[in-house]
Design a protein around this motif. Structure first.
Motif, PDB file in Angstrom:
ATOM      1  N   ASP A 111       0.817  -1.210   0.000  1.00  0.00           N
ATOM      2  CA  ASP A 111       0.000   0.000   0.000  1.00  0.00           C
ATOM      3  C   ASP A 111       0.855   1.266   0.000  1.00  0.00           C
ATOM      4  O   ASP A 111       0.380   2.335  -0.357  1.00  0.00           O
ATOM      5  CB  ASP A 111      -0.926   0.017   1.222  1.00  0.00           C
ATOM      6  N   HIS A 118       0.462  -8.282  -3.867  1.00  0.00           N
ATOM      7  CA  HIS A 118       0.142  -7.045  -3.151  1.00  0.00           C
ATOM      8  C   HIS A 118      -0.044  -7.337  -1.672  1.00  0.00           C
ATOM      9  O   HIS A 118      -0.844  -8.180  -1.292  1.00  0.00           O
ATOM     10  CB  HIS A 118      -1.140  -6.440  -3.740  1.00  0.00           C
ATOM     11  N   ASP A 164      -1.600  -5.890   1.393  1.00  0.00           N
ATOM     12  CA  ASP A 164      -2.629  -4.902   1.716  1.00  0.00           C
ATOM     13  C   ASP A 164      -2.741  -4.759   3.226  1.00  0.00           C
ATOM     14  O   ASP A 164      -3.166  -5.681   3.918  1.00  0.00           O
ATOM     15  CB  ASP A 164      -3.966  -5.367   1.121  1.00  0.00           C
ATOM     16  N   SER A 196      -6.849  -2.152   4.153  1.00  0.00           N
ATOM     17  CA  SER A 196      -8.217  -2.636   4.303  1.00  0.00           C
ATOM     18  C   SER A 196      -8.410  -3.516   5.533  1.00  0.00           C
ATOM     19  O   SER A 196      -9.529  -3.802   5.918  1.00  0.00           O
ATOM     20  CB  SER A 196      -8.669  -3.385   3.045  1.00  0.00           C
ATOM     21  N   GLY A 206      -1.916  -7.423   7.868  1.00  0.00           N
ATOM     22  CA  GLY A 206      -1.979  -7.322   6.421  1.00  0.00           C
ATOM     23  C   GLY A 206      -2.360  -8.645   5.777  1.00  0.00           C
ATOM     24  O   GLY A 206      -2.322  -9.698   6.404  1.00  0.00           O
ATOM     25  N   TYR A 221      -2.362 -10.539  -1.689  1.00  0.00           N
ATOM     26  CA  TYR A 221      -3.273 -10.804  -2.806  1.00  0.00           C
ATOM     27  C   TYR A 221      -2.463 -10.872  -4.100  1.00  0.00           C
ATOM     28  O   TYR A 221      -1.541 -10.086  -4.299  1.00  0.00           O
ATOM     29  CB  TYR A 221      -4.319  -9.691  -2.946  1.00  0.00           C
ATOM     30  N   TYR A 245      -1.577  -3.052 -10.193  1.00  0.00           N
ATOM     31  CA  TYR A 245      -1.602  -2.244  -8.980  1.00  0.00           C
ATOM     32  C   TYR A 245      -1.409  -0.790  -9.379  1.00  0.00           C
ATOM     33  O   TYR A 245      -0.505  -0.496 -10.150  1.00  0.00           O
ATOM     34  CB  TYR A 245      -0.493  -2.650  -8.008  1.00  0.00           C
ATOM     35  N   PRO A 246      -2.250   0.081  -8.858  1.00  0.00           N
ATOM     36  CA  PRO A 246      -3.474  -0.168  -8.100  1.00  0.00           C
ATOM     37  C   PRO A 246      -4.577  -0.724  -9.003  1.00  0.00           C
ATOM     38  O   PRO A 246      -4.513  -0.609 -10.229  1.00  0.00           O
ATOM     39  CB  PRO A 246      -3.837   1.199  -7.532  1.00  0.00           C
TER      40      PRO A 246
END
Length: 161
Positions: A95, A107, A109, A112, A117, A120, A125-126
């Motif tokens: 992120d 990724h 993350d 969220s 974390g 994924y 990305y993004p």
């Protein structure tokens, strides 16, 4: 006159430090795996489970520890299942990354889910660039790899829905 020399030396040192810090983007960084090996490879023994719907991948190692080590990786990651490389990932991103990647990424993350974390496998990305022409072309190019990856994990019972 001595003051001018001191300023000139200080300026020269700051310039050199600035150049050294900028050059770090071009340095080769040694890739990492969950076991210290010479290339960035994951195998079925590294993967606890994979969710094909969300594309979340859960590794057997602690996410924060894995993320810290992966940050040192620069370049392609491979998922080797059995004897074959079945999935090639262009980059590890998090992120914190402000760059755009138009091919498959791993990724991390943390936004969220504030508790911990999650990893994924994403097509870009993004994700706001998912409809980009180059991204769509890469999705088609990677379809066979995805099928092999999911089918293999399904055979060994590592799919979570």
């Amino acid at each position: 006159m001595k003051t001018m020399k001191i300023y000139a030396i200080a300026f020269a040192m700051l310039s050199v430090l600035s150049l050294v810090s900028c050059s770090s983007d071009n340095e080769t960084v040694k890739p990492f795996t969950t076991d210290p090996v010479e290339n960035a490879v994951f195998t079925e023994s590294d993967i606890e489970w994979f969710n094909p719907t969300t594309r979340e991948v859960k590794f057997y190692v602690q996410e924060e520890s894995l993320s810290q080590r992966l940050r040192k990786t620069d370049g392609e990651l491979q998922f080797r299942l059995g004897e074959n490389v079945v999935l090639k990932v262009s980059r590890f991103v998090g992120d914190w990354d402000s760059r755009t990647f138009k091919d498959l990424v791993l990724h991390f993350d943390v936004i969220s889910n504030s508790e911990q974390g999650h990893f994924y496998l994403q097509d870009c990305y993004p994700l706001q660039f998912i409809n980009d022409e180059q991204v769509q072309s890469n999705i088609k190019k990677n379809a066979e790899m995805w099928d092999a990856f999911v089918n293999y994990l399904e055979k060994i019972g590592k799919i979570r829905k």
